[in-house]
Design a protein around this motif. Structure first.
Motif, PDB file in Angstrom:
ATOM      1  N   GLU A   1       0.830  -1.203   0.000  1.00  0.00           N
ATOM      2  CA  GLU A   1       0.000   0.000   0.000  1.00  0.00           C
ATOM      3  C   GLU A   1       0.863   1.250   0.000  1.00  0.00           C
ATOM      4  O   GLU A   1       1.979   1.231   0.499  1.00  0.00           O
ATOM      5  CB  GLU A   1      -0.859   0.054   1.271  1.00  0.00           C
ATOM      6  CG  GLU A   1      -1.740  -1.141   1.486  1.00  0.00           C
ATOM      7  CD  GLU A   1      -2.392  -1.146   2.845  1.00  0.00           C
ATOM      8  OE1 GLU A   1      -3.629  -1.126   2.885  1.00  0.00           O
ATOM      9  OE2 GLU A   1      -1.660  -1.171   3.864  1.00  0.00           O
ATOM     10  N   GLN A   2       0.308   2.315  -0.556  1.00  0.00           N
ATOM     11  CA  GLN A   2       0.931   3.630  -0.417  1.00  0.00           C
ATOM     12  C   GLN A   2       0.245   4.321   0.754  1.00  0.00           C
ATOM     13  O   GLN A   2      -0.966   4.527   0.733  1.00  0.00           O
ATOM     14  CB  GLN A   2       0.754   4.446  -1.693  1.00  0.00           C
ATOM     15  CG  GLN A   2       1.613   3.930  -2.824  1.00  0.00           C
ATOM     16  CD  GLN A   2       1.702   4.920  -3.959  1.00  0.00           C
ATOM     17  OE1 GLN A   2       1.794   6.123  -3.733  1.00  0.00           O
ATOM     18  NE2 GLN A   2       1.676   4.419  -5.172  1.00  0.00           N
ATOM     19  N   VAL A   3       1.032   4.641   1.795  1.00  0.00           N
ATOM     20  CA  VAL A   3       0.498   5.281   2.994  1.00  0.00           C
ATOM     21  C   VAL A   3       1.334   6.522   3.279  1.00  0.00           C
ATOM     22  O   VAL A   3       2.546   6.427   3.479  1.00  0.00           O
ATOM     23  CB  VAL A   3       0.554   4.316   4.213  1.00  0.00           C
ATOM     24  CG1 VAL A   3      -0.001   4.988   5.456  1.00  0.00           C
ATOM     25  CG2 VAL A   3      -0.198   3.024   3.915  1.00  0.00           C
ATOM     26  N   ASP A   4       0.690   7.682   3.274  1.00  0.00           N
ATOM     27  CA  ASP A   4       1.373   8.951   3.565  1.00  0.00           C
ATOM     28  C   ASP A   4       2.647   9.115   2.730  1.00  0.00           C
ATOM     29  O   ASP A   4       3.709   9.494   3.237  1.00  0.00           O
ATOM     30  CB  ASP A   4       1.693   9.072   5.054  1.00  0.00           C
ATOM     31  CG  ASP A   4       0.435   9.093   5.916  1.00  0.00           C
ATOM     32  OD1 ASP A   4      -0.590   9.622   5.436  1.00  0.00           O
ATOM     33  OD2 ASP A   4       0.484   8.581   7.045  1.00  0.00           O
ATOM     34  N   GLY A   5       2.574   8.794   1.441  1.00  0.00           N
ATOM     35  CA  GLY A   5       3.688   8.998   0.533  1.00  0.00           C
ATOM     36  C   GLY A   5       4.777   7.943   0.563  1.00  0.00           C
ATOM     37  O   GLY A   5       5.801   8.098  -0.095  1.00  0.00           O
ATOM     38  N   GLU A   6       4.592   6.884   1.343  1.00  0.00           N
ATOM     39  CA  GLU A   6       5.596   5.820   1.355  1.00  0.00           C
ATOM     40  C   GLU A   6       4.934   4.477   1.077  1.00  0.00           C
ATOM     41  O   GLU A   6       3.758   4.289   1.336  1.00  0.00           O
ATOM     42  CB  GLU A   6       6.373   5.785   2.673  1.00  0.00           C
ATOM     43  CG  GLU A   6       5.539   5.465   3.889  1.00  0.00           C
ATOM     44  CD  GLU A   6       6.337   5.526   5.183  1.00  0.00           C
ATOM     45  OE1 GLU A   6       7.370   6.207   5.240  1.00  0.00           O
ATOM     46  OE2 GLU A   6       5.912   4.877   6.141  1.00  0.00           O
TER      47      GLU A   6
END
Length: 100
Positions: A51-56
């Motif tokens: 997943e992409q979470v807060d740009g990471e």
């Protein structure tokens, strides 16, 4: 851009390569509906998700029976880094930054 390389743990052969970043999540498992399918009994139907979470980029275990491992330690969730290898059943998920 980060790339995912799926390797056979026993032989080291590359089974597939995927570019990450085009979608917000990528589900890995043995079910036909998964984005990345690994057809092995030790892989849960929906084993883990990238997943992409807060740009990471992060990888999270989806309460799989066999577990998701980094450096031989079972993980629930971890940030993906260049060169990282994650083990799921008979496969190794290797993450490489393509530099693009």
């Amino acid at each position: 851009m980060m790339e995912l390389h799926i390797l056979n743990k026993a032989s080291g052969d590359t089974l597939g390569e995927f570019a990450l970043g085009d979608s917000s999540e990528l589900i890995i498992g043995r079910d036909e509906s998964c984005d990345v399918r690994i057809n092995a009994r030790s892989i849960s139907r929906e084993h883990c998700v990238i997943e992409q979470v807060d740009g990471e980029m992060r990888i999270r275990d989806m309460d799989s029976r066999g577990g998701t491992y980094c450096d031989n330690e079972r993980i629930n969730e971890i940030r993906i880094e260049d060169g990282m290898e994650i083990t799921v059943g008979p496969a190794v998920l290797r993450f490489l930054d393509s530099g693009l």
